[in-house]
Design an enzyme around this catalytic site. Structure first.
Site, PDB file in Angstrom:
ATOM      1  N   ALA A 242      81.151  37.082 115.605  1.00 35.20           N
ATOM      2  CA  ALA A 242      81.851  38.204 115.187  1.00 35.20           C
ATOM      3  C   ALA A 242      82.666  38.684 116.298  1.00 35.20           C
ATOM      4  O   ALA A 242      81.587  39.321 117.428  1.00 35.20           O
ATOM      5  CB  ALA A 242      81.977  38.451 113.768  1.00 35.20           C
ATOM      6  N   HIS A 243      83.483  39.745 115.818  1.00 32.75           N
ATOM      7  CA  HIS A 243      83.783  40.920 116.363  1.00 32.75           C
ATOM      8  C   HIS A 243      83.338  41.926 116.446  1.00 32.75           C
ATOM      9  O   HIS A 243      81.943  42.068 115.538  1.00 32.75           O
ATOM     10  CB  HIS A 243      85.540  41.464 115.911  1.00 32.75           C
ATOM     11  CG  HIS A 243      85.148  42.101 114.485  1.00 32.75           C
ATOM     12  ND1 HIS A 243      84.786  43.499 114.413  1.00 32.75           N
ATOM     13  CD2 HIS A 243      85.479  41.492 113.324  1.00 32.75           C
ATOM     14  CE1 HIS A 243      85.011  43.970 113.495  1.00 32.75           C
ATOM     15  NE2 HIS A 243      84.808  42.717 112.512  1.00 32.75           N
TER      16      HIS A 243
END
Length: 352
Positions: A242-243
């Site tokens: 994820a980010h």
């Protein structure tokens, strides 16, 4: 099985993998798993559990660790590390050739301002966006999308159907397998009465040197700043990063893992399959996370954890042992209750 382009003698195989050869110097025509091997094949054994299959194998040559017991009736090559010896041999004997020539295919689309260094191969139906740079000897297979202002280093291989979104930076000798998406938007939304409001994802992804990314892996761009995959890290198929995640150097991540936003994975961490990592947690360097574990809090360096929530592996095994005994304990408690009730009934009759 893997067939050799030309047969080699067992002694030549031993020389290639720096092994000690004992036995008849037979001709080797292929490399096979022990149970599938035919006469003329070499097989590799790296743990003693493989010895149970020895009697039903036709392998002419066995490569085994130096610590293995004597094996009669076979030509044997002893090495320090059989698994690493297999890797060396495959690397020396089987070089993967790319099926298209150097240069840019007439059926590829390369936009203005793209810098292509020497030896680059761009296959048909690939797209390279404006202002991007592709390093020397890098190979881009068909149907690859490379967005604007992307940097790809030297000696990389990008397999079909990979998407590399705008602004992504990729180092040297990186391998990205089919279906991977690098730099898609991170999952950033603000719940409200009107619905979920999207947070613009304006950061980038940085992939350092010598990283390998498996098929259908997704690595999201940062909200702001960068998502980073450290040098030498190997990511198996179907992993979600994820980010703003930072993955350290030489990390091994098995298939189906999910790493939530802003987590940090230390150098040389090993993660088994289907591990889930909560957002904003840190996993210390050289830790091992067993398969199907759920990491919900920070893990100190050098830990070995398992379970959900992930705890020390020995403690998790102890708890598991207790859980498996619950049916037996339930029966024992029920029997005690029946006895107590029976004794109470007898006492009541006596009192009357």
């Amino acid at each position: 099985m893997a067939r050799l382009n030309k047969p080699l003698r067992a002694s030549e195989i031993a020389e290639l993998i720096d092994g000690s050869f004992i036995g008849v110097d037979v001709e080797v025509k292929g490399i096979s798993p022990l149970v599938d091997a035919e006469e003329g094949d070499v097989s590799f054994l790296w743990d003693r559990s493989s010895l149970k299959d020895l009697d039903r194998s036709k392998a002419s040559v066995l490569v085994v660790p130096e610590s293995f017991p004597s094996i009669e009736g076979r030509s044997v090559i002893r090495v320090r590390d059989a698994k690493r010896a297999l890797a060396w041999l495959l690397r020396k004997l089987f070089k993967r050739e790319h099926p298209f020539k150097e240069g840019v295919s007439e059926l590829a689309c390369v936009e203005e301002g793209v810098l292509l260094e020497r030896g680059v191969r761009i296959a048909p139906f690939s797209y390279i966006g404006r202002g991007s740079k592709v390093g020397s000897n890098t190979v881009i297979y068909p149907f690859v999308f490379v967005g604007d202002e992307v940097e790809i280093g030297e000696d990389c291989v990008i397999y079909p159907m990979v998407s590399i979104r705008e602004g992504v930076k990729i180092g040297n000798r990186v391998i990205i397998h089919s279906g991977a998406v690098i730099g898609s938007d991170g999952y950033g939304f603000i719940p409200s009465e009107e619905g979920a409001e999207k947070i613009p994802q304006v950061g980038i992804v940085v992939i350092e040197d010598d990283v390998e990314i498996g098929a259908n892996v997704t690595i999201d761009r940062a909200t702001i700043g960068e998502t980073r995959i450290g040098k030498g890290t190997k990511i198996d198929n179907l992993v979600q990063v994820a980010h703003n995640v930072v993955v350290g150097k030489d990390v091994l991540i098995a298939a189906l893992c999910g790493i939530a936003g802003s987590s940090r994975i230390g150098d040389r961490v090993m993660m088994g399959g289907q591990v889930g990592v909560k957002d904003h947690v840190s996993i210390g360097e050289r830790s091992v996370i067993a398969g199907k574990s759920g990491v919900t809090k920070d893990i100190p360096p050098g830990s070995f954890v398992s379970g959900f929530p992930a705890i020390d592996h020995r403690e998790d095994l102890r708890i598991g042992a207790f859980i498996r005994r619950l049916p037996e304990l339930f029966e024992r408690v029920s029997e005690l209750e029946r006895r107590i009730k029976g004794e109470d009934a007898e006492d009541h009759i006596k009192e009357r």
